[in-house]
Scaffold this motif. Structure first.
Motif, short mmCIF file in Angstrom:
data_model
loop_
_atom_site.label_atom_id
_atom_site.label_comp_id
_atom_site.label_asym_id
_atom_site.label_seq_id
_atom_site.Cartn_x
_atom_site.Cartn_y
_atom_site.Cartn_z
N TYR A 1 0.83 -1.20 0.00
CA TYR A 1 0.00 0.00 0.00
C TYR A 1 0.87 1.26 0.00
CZ TYR A 1 -3.28 -3.56 1.63
OH TYR A 1 -4.02 -4.71 1.76
N THR B 1 -7.35 5.56 -4.42
CA THR B 1 -7.32 4.46 -5.39
C THR B 1 -8.41 4.57 -6.44
OG1 THR B 1 -8.38 3.23 -3.59
CG2 THR B 1 -6.09 2.68 -4.10
N ASP C 1 -6.22 6.44 -8.76
CA ASP C 1 -4.98 5.73 -9.06
C ASP C 1 -5.03 4.34 -8.45
OD1 ASP C 1 -2.44 4.87 -9.58
OD2 ASP C 1 -1.41 6.45 -8.47
N PRO C 2 -5.60 3.37 -9.17
CA PRO C 2 -5.73 2.01 -8.64
C PRO C 2 -4.39 1.36 -8.30
CG PRO C 2 -7.12 2.31 -10.57
CD PRO C 2 -6.23 3.50 -10.50
N LEU D 1 -2.13 2.22 -6.42
CA LEU D 1 -1.65 2.43 -5.05
C LEU D 1 -1.91 1.23 -4.16
CD1 LEU D 1 -2.93 6.09 -4.51
CD2 LEU D 1 -0.65 5.36 -5.21
N HIS E 1 -8.79 -1.06 -1.96
CA HIS E 1 -8.80 0.40 -1.96
C HIS E 1 -8.15 0.93 -0.69
CE1 HIS E 1 -11.17 1.34 -5.53
NE2 HIS E 1 -11.89 0.26 -5.26
#
Length: 505
Positions: free
Chosen positions: A58, A370, A373-374, A376, A382
């Protein structure tokens, strides 16, 4: 981009203490103009409150959720960050994702999604509140005029110059002592609409009855007129782009290095001494660090005039924050969920702020980066960044951090159903965390509190009574937030480059 453990030289044209966005902006602009520049940072990365960190798979932003002014726009004074990065030759290093809606807000019996576009914002809430349409348009026009006049004022020799030519800045003069609530009450009658328009007050750390209307208007227009953006890859990319602009032009960044002393001789700075004993000379030292600590611990208060010290000691720092960093596998989508949602227990923002001061916040914001910006987080997961304002002294943060994190997660779970059963990771950071990583006294999130008496000319000037010693960032003019500290960094660099000697006052 290369960072160093020790400086490659013993003398520079300028030294910048601290690598927040304000400090990096000043340093990069000085380096672009041919100055030799050294940035000294005690943390292991640049960015200040814009830095990011990793926990396993993450990637979390520590504090910044949104920025405005990231693309060229038609409005006068717009596109500040885009123009800065373009001028420095590093615009392509930042991938800014447009965020729209600007925010979601949930009040008892009312949920809204506010468009991140000025015309659409006016159209939506004029339809929803037809009797308020005229007042809303007039209020937002005042905000836009403030943004335009503020930008013009920054082109003057100093903020006080605007007071000497009031006819050029009628809106600034009219509202320079006004709070947000005073102006909202003048133009908008509906308590619901007033609460919606004021939703972003936490971005400045004070409720509508206390926050500067001038500063709120400038911030609000940076989103509505310029657009709201998230920096893909976290805002660390933005900080790194500024650092790259510095190092590509021969500047240096020292990490994990602490300044012990700013050396002063005959009323002028002559350099710094690091904690390891290394002495580095420079005729200009720019502090991006806590203003009081700079004067009282690094310089020595005895070297400053009593009048300056009285003013410094009268200034009121802002509140801090508690932030929960959470990962979840809840099925969230941008079509149904905003990038940032504010969860309030009433329409009364001042009541919400009072709950924060007691250490029992009844509200929070939930940012889900997320959605923009997925990358991350792993696929299907998420991030949630839960933020509320608190005071350093309101709790024992050594022992109460877990309880506050649980409080935020429970409150967020009332809106995001099933969150408690879908937690994958959680970690909290409070005022002591903010203080530890930034050295801002008591974890102050915005430098000085953003009240009418402490913005613009009311804030400390970029120059100080000691020759060659300057401030940049949220402890100095014009104020807090990314837009404010970038403006401060530009202002400080310009004053140094415009100085006749080329080495500051």
């Amino acid at each position: 981009m290369r960072f160093h453990a020790e400086s490659s030289a013993d003398a520079y044209d300028a030294i910048v203490i601290g690598s927040g966005i304000g400090g990096l902006t000043t340093a990069a602009l000085l380096a672009r103009s041919g100055r030799s520049v050294l940035v000294v940072e005690r943390h292991d990365r640049v960015g200040g409150y814009a830095h990011a960190f990793r926990r396993g798979r993450y990637h979390f932003d520590s504090a910044v959720h949104l920025v405005g002014s990231c693309e060229p726009v038609a409005f006068e004074g717009g596109g500040l960050i885009h123009n800065l990065l373009s001028e420095l030759g590093v615009r392509e290093r930042c991938d800014f994702q447009r965020i729209d809606p600007l925010f979601g807000a949930v009040f008892p019996g009312l949920a809204v999604s506010a468009p991140a576009d000025l015309d659409e914002f006016v159209a939506l809430y004029s339809d929803d509140y037809p009797s308020e349409a005229k007042g809303l348009r007039e209020f937002l026009n005042e905000c836009l005029n403030i943004r335009i006049e503020t930008r013009r004022a920054t082109e003057l020799e100093g903020p006080l110059s605007a007071l000497q030519t009031p006819e050029r800045f009628p809106t600034l003069m009219r509202f320079r002592r006004a709070t947000l609530s005073q102006v909202l009450d003048e133009y908008i009658g509906s308590p619901q609409l007033r609460a919606i328009v004021a939703t972003l007050w936490p971005y400045l750390g004070l409720p509508p009855s206390q926050v500067s209307f001038l500063y709120f208007a400038t911030m609000f227009m940076s989103y509505l007129a310029d657009g709201a953006y998230y920096c893909r890859g976290t805002f660390q990319k933005f900080a790194d782009a500024l650092a790259t602009a510095l190092t590509d032009r021969g500047g240096e960044v020292l990490l994990r290095s602490t300044v012990r002393r700013v050396r002063v001789e005959n009323g002028r700075v002559v350099g710094i001494t690091l904690e390891n004993g290394q002495r580095i000379d420079a005729p200009v030292v720019v502090s991006n660090a806590d203003a009081r600590q700079t004067i009282e611990e690094l310089v020595g208060a005895e070297l400053l005039p009593e009048r300056f010290l009285r003013r410094l000691r009268r200034m009121q720092p802002s509140v801090s924050a508690f932030v929960g960093y959470v990962a979840t596998d809840l099925p969230l989508s941008a079509a149904e969920t905003c990038h940032e949602t504010f969860l309030f227990s009433s329409l009364d923002h001042d009541r919400a702020f009072r709950s924060s001061l007691r250490g029992e916040p009844s509200w929070l914001s939930v940012t889900i980066p997320t959605l923009a910006d997925p990358g991350l987080a792993p696929t299907g997961q998420h991030l949630m960044i839960m933020t509320t304002l608190v005071r350093y002294a309101s709790r024992d943060w050594r022992t109460d951090k877990s309880a506050m994190l649980e409080r935020l997660i429970d409150r967020a779970g009332e809106h995001f159903q099933g969150l408690g059963q879908h937690l994958l990771f959680s970690e909290g950071g409070g005022p002591r965390t903010m203080e530890r990583y930034t050295r801002n006294s008591q974890g102050a999130l915005y430098g000085w509190a953003v009240m009418p008496s402490q913005v613009g000319p009311g804030r400390l000037g970029n120059a100080t009574p000691i020759g060659g010693l300057h401030f940049t960032g949220h402890w100095t003019q014009p104020g807090a937030g990314i837009y404010g500290v970038v403006s401060s960094g530009i202002q400080t660099a310009r004053s140094l480059l415009d100085a006749r000697s080329g080495t500051g006052r």
